[in-house]
Design a protein around this motif. Structure first.
Motif, short mmCIF file in Angstrom:
data_model
loop_
_atom_site.label_atom_id
_atom_site.label_comp_id
_atom_site.label_asym_id
_atom_site.label_seq_id
_atom_site.Cartn_x
_atom_site.Cartn_y
_atom_site.Cartn_z
N ARG A 28 -5.18 -37.50 -39.75
CA ARG A 28 -4.23 -38.52 -40.16
C ARG A 28 -4.51 -39.00 -41.58
NH1 ARG A 28 -3.21 -44.46 -37.29
NH2 ARG A 28 -1.44 -45.04 -38.64
N ARG A 29 -3.45 -39.09 -42.39
CA ARG A 29 -3.57 -39.69 -43.72
C ARG A 29 -2.22 -40.26 -44.16
NH1 ARG A 29 -6.72 -35.10 -46.14
NH2 ARG A 29 -7.48 -35.44 -44.07
N SER A 30 -2.31 -41.28 -44.96
CA SER A 30 -1.11 -42.05 -45.30
C SER A 30 -0.10 -41.23 -46.09
CB SER A 30 -1.49 -43.31 -46.08
OG SER A 30 -2.30 -43.00 -47.20
N GLY A 31 -0.55 -40.29 -46.92
CA GLY A 31 0.38 -39.50 -47.71
C GLY A 31 1.29 -38.64 -46.85
N ASP A 32 0.74 -37.99 -45.82
CA ASP A 32 1.56 -37.18 -44.93
C ASP A 32 2.53 -38.04 -44.13
OD1 ASP A 32 0.35 -34.85 -45.81
OD2 ASP A 32 -1.13 -34.83 -44.19
N GLU A 33 2.09 -39.25 -43.78
CA GLU A 33 2.99 -40.17 -43.08
C GLU A 33 4.12 -40.61 -44.02
OE1 GLU A 33 -0.17 -42.06 -39.86
OE2 GLU A 33 0.11 -43.04 -41.80
N LEU A 34 3.79 -40.89 -45.27
CA LEU A 34 4.79 -41.26 -46.26
C LEU A 34 5.83 -40.16 -46.43
CD1 LEU A 34 5.69 -43.20 -48.62
CD2 LEU A 34 4.18 -41.88 -50.10
N ALA A 35 5.38 -38.90 -46.39
CA ALA A 35 6.27 -37.76 -46.58
C ALA A 35 7.02 -37.37 -45.31
CB ALA A 35 5.46 -36.56 -47.08
N GLY A 36 6.70 -38.01 -44.18
CA GLY A 36 7.34 -37.66 -42.92
C GLY A 36 6.86 -36.35 -42.34
N LEU A 37 5.65 -35.93 -42.69
CA LEU A 37 5.11 -34.64 -42.26
C LEU A 37 4.04 -34.75 -41.19
CD1 LEU A 37 4.70 -33.01 -45.79
CD2 LEU A 37 6.58 -32.65 -44.18
N ALA A 38 3.49 -35.92 -40.98
CA ALA A 38 2.33 -36.08 -40.10
C ALA A 38 2.72 -35.93 -38.64
CB ALA A 38 1.70 -37.44 -40.33
N ALA A 39 1.76 -35.55 -37.82
CA ALA A 39 1.97 -35.53 -36.37
C ALA A 39 2.28 -36.94 -35.88
CB ALA A 39 0.73 -34.99 -35.67
N GLU A 40 3.25 -37.04 -34.97
CA GLU A 40 3.66 -38.35 -34.49
C GLU A 40 2.68 -38.97 -33.52
OE1 GLU A 40 5.46 -35.61 -34.28
OE2 GLU A 40 7.31 -35.86 -35.44
N SER A 41 1.76 -38.17 -33.00
CA SER A 41 0.80 -38.67 -32.02
C SER A 41 -0.46 -37.83 -32.08
CB SER A 41 1.39 -38.60 -30.60
OG SER A 41 1.60 -37.24 -30.23
N ASP A 42 -1.54 -38.36 -31.52
CA ASP A 42 -2.77 -37.58 -31.44
C ASP A 42 -2.59 -36.36 -30.55
OD1 ASP A 42 -4.15 -39.27 -33.14
OD2 ASP A 42 -4.95 -40.51 -31.52
N ALA A 43 -1.76 -36.49 -29.51
CA ALA A 43 -1.52 -35.35 -28.62
C ALA A 43 -0.86 -34.20 -29.40
CB ALA A 43 -0.63 -35.77 -27.46
N ARG A 44 0.10 -34.53 -30.25
CA ARG A 44 0.75 -33.47 -31.04
C ARG A 44 -0.22 -32.88 -32.06
NH1 ARG A 44 5.54 -31.18 -31.94
NH2 ARG A 44 6.18 -30.60 -34.04
N ARG A 45 -1.10 -33.71 -32.61
CA ARG A 45 -2.09 -33.21 -33.56
C ARG A 45 -3.03 -32.21 -32.88
NH1 ARG A 45 -3.32 -37.76 -35.38
NH2 ARG A 45 -1.95 -37.63 -37.21
N VAL A 46 -3.46 -32.52 -31.66
CA VAL A 46 -4.32 -31.61 -30.91
C VAL A 46 -3.57 -30.33 -30.56
CG1 VAL A 46 -5.56 -31.29 -28.74
CG2 VAL A 46 -5.83 -33.41 -30.02
N ALA A 47 -2.31 -30.46 -30.16
CA ALA A 47 -1.52 -29.28 -29.84
C ALA A 47 -1.38 -28.36 -31.06
CB ALA A 47 -0.14 -29.70 -29.34
N ALA A 48 -1.17 -28.96 -32.22
CA ALA A 48 -1.07 -28.17 -33.44
C ALA A 48 -2.37 -27.44 -33.74
CB ALA A 48 -0.67 -29.06 -34.61
N ARG A 49 -3.47 -28.11 -33.54
CA ARG A 49 -4.76 -27.46 -33.81
C ARG A 49 -5.02 -26.32 -32.83
NH1 ARG A 49 -8.26 -32.98 -35.15
NH2 ARG A 49 -7.20 -33.39 -37.15
#
Length: 459
Positions: A28-49
């Motif tokens: 998680r980082r603020s720049g990716d959230e600003l750009a609308g690119l970040a995973a919406e949840s920790d579950a999605r982040r784990v799924a992506a990994r």
């Protein structure tokens, strides 16, 4: 291309393409959230990994994040890829590559030979599967050695950039800060000034001053005024004593255009600096700075997450055999790296990824005053980078850059880290310190009475 991953309990996550998968897998980082690119949840982040871990490394050779026809950085990455160097890991997935990097089989010599076979996207991807500890372990095994008037990146050595900036370019103030740093053992990577007045005559005056100081005391280091590359070309044309050519770079053609630079200009500048033959122990003449968020701030990121596009900048740097590269990790601000946790993670990522690509990587351990970070966070990152084998760090008087208005490391911090971890300056610079009676028998910088200092007495 669609990427899919499933989690326990039947939850299914779909990733539209490789860019979306890499962005969702990022910490998680603020720049990716600003750009609308970040995973919406920790579950999605784990799924992506999980999906990323199963991805073959060869997919990065077949799916460009920015189209080849539209971007000269993509063309550079693809056209310069060394298939023979890549062969030992060609059959691996990203997850298997991570495991191999952490194994004894991936030693310094092996990683050095592999570097030309890795693309920035491969390296960014594997870093997303690593904990901070993993990033440190892998980076420490990468040894990238460069040279100009001294040798940077040797085992057991920690170099530093002495940054004597002044808000009005007052030469007496710059000289005082430079002597302060030299007396405290800083400056072996470079004595580098960010000019407050960025025009050619002023930059020539500054580089002339630094070169006279260097020659007066026979200091084995290099100087640099961090002006735009086109200014440096004009300085060379006017006969200025230019050691290193500086330029900020980014990971897309559009972002570099925002800096007013193209690969052809960098090549012209490298050739001009090489023609001067000013190095004594080597001829690495380029100095690049980068930073996560640069491409996004220019709206030139092409939908790529900020860490991946940052690593593409190291692919640019690699092509020009630089003496020094550093990420100004917290300088761009909390819009891109919000707090100390994000800055620490980004600094370790940048350092590891640069080293894996064969880039002589340093870090400006820094933050802006409106970020949720403080000097304790910088102490933590500095110490972690020291353990990870960072080539050089930046230091300013009192850890406070009064011209750029941000917080970095101090000359005393470099001394403390060298003492804490048993590291020494670059060998040529260390010999100079000894010759100036500035070292104790155990290698520590001597605490001097200013009236007895040969350096100050000569000034």
């Amino acid at each position: 291309m669609t990427r899919r991953s499933s989690l326990a309990g039947g939850e299914r996550h779909v990733f539209a393409d490789l860019r979306a998968l890499l962005a969702a897998a990022s910490p998680r980082r603020s720049g990716d959230e600003l750009a609308g690119l970040a995973a919406e949840s920790d579950a999605r982040r784990v799924a992506a990994r999980m999906a990323l871990a199963d991805l073959p490394l060869t997919d990065f050779l077949n799916e460009a994040l920015v189209p080849y026809e539209q971007d000269e950085v993509t063309r550079l990455i693809i056209d310069s890829h060394d298939a023979a160097a890549f062969a030992p890991v060609r059959a691996m997935t990203v997850g298997a590559f991570r495991d191999w990097l952490l194994s004894p089989a991936a030693d310094s010599a092996t990683l050095g030979a592999l570097a030309p076979g890795l693309t920035p996207e491969m390296v960014a991807a594997v870093s997303k599967l690593m904990r901070n500890q993993d990033l440190m372990v892998v980076a420490r095994k990468c040894r990238v050695v460069t040279a100009f008037r001294n040798t940077i990146g040797l085992e057991g050595r920690l170099a530093s950039r002495l940054q004597p900036n002044h808000p009005t370019d007052d030469r007496a103030g710059i000289a005082a800060a430079t002597l302060d740093g030299l007396l405290l053992g800083s400056g072996d990577a470079v004595i580098g000034i960010n000019p407050a007045t960025d025009n050619v005559p002023n930059c020539i005056a500054l580089v002339d001053m630094l070169d006279r100081l260097r020659q007066r005391h026979a200091i084995p280091t290099q100087s640099c005024v961090l002006t735009h590359v086109t200014n440096t070309l004009e300085m060379i044309n006017r006969g200025a004593p230019v050691d290193l050519v500086f330029q900020s770079i980014a990971g897309t053609e559009a972002a570099n255009a925002g800096f007013g630079v193209a690969l052809s200009v960098l090549k012209e500048a490298e050739d001009a600096a090489l023609s001067l033959k000013r190095g004594t122990v080597g001829q690495n003449v380029m100095y690049f700075e980068t930073g996560q968020g640069a491409a996004l701030s220019a709206d030139a990121h092409h939908g790529i997450d900020q860490q991946t596009v940052e690593v593409r900048a190291y692919g640019v740097a690699r092509a020009f055999r630089p003496l020094l590269v550093n990420t100004v990790v917290g300088f761009i601000g909390p819009e891109y790296l919000y707090d100390g946790k994000q800055i620490i993670r980004a600094g370790l990522e940048d350092h590891c990824c640069g080293k894996l690509l064969g880039v002589p990587m340093g870090v400006d351990v820094c933050y802006t005053n409106h970020a949720e970070a403080d000097q304790d966070d910088m102490d933590t990152l500095m110490t972690l980078l020291g353990n990870a084998g960072v080539s050089f760090l930046i230091a300013v008087p009192g850890a406070d850059d009064i011209m750029l208005n941000y917080q970095s490391l101090s000359f005393h911090d470099i001394l403390a880290l060298r003492q804490l971890q048993g590291q020494r300056p670059a060998p040529e610079f260390e010999a100079w310190l000894a010759g100036m009676d500035m070292l104790e028998a155990d290698g520590r910088v001597r605490v001097l009475d200013p009236s007895a200092s040969r350096l100050l007495a000569a000034e």
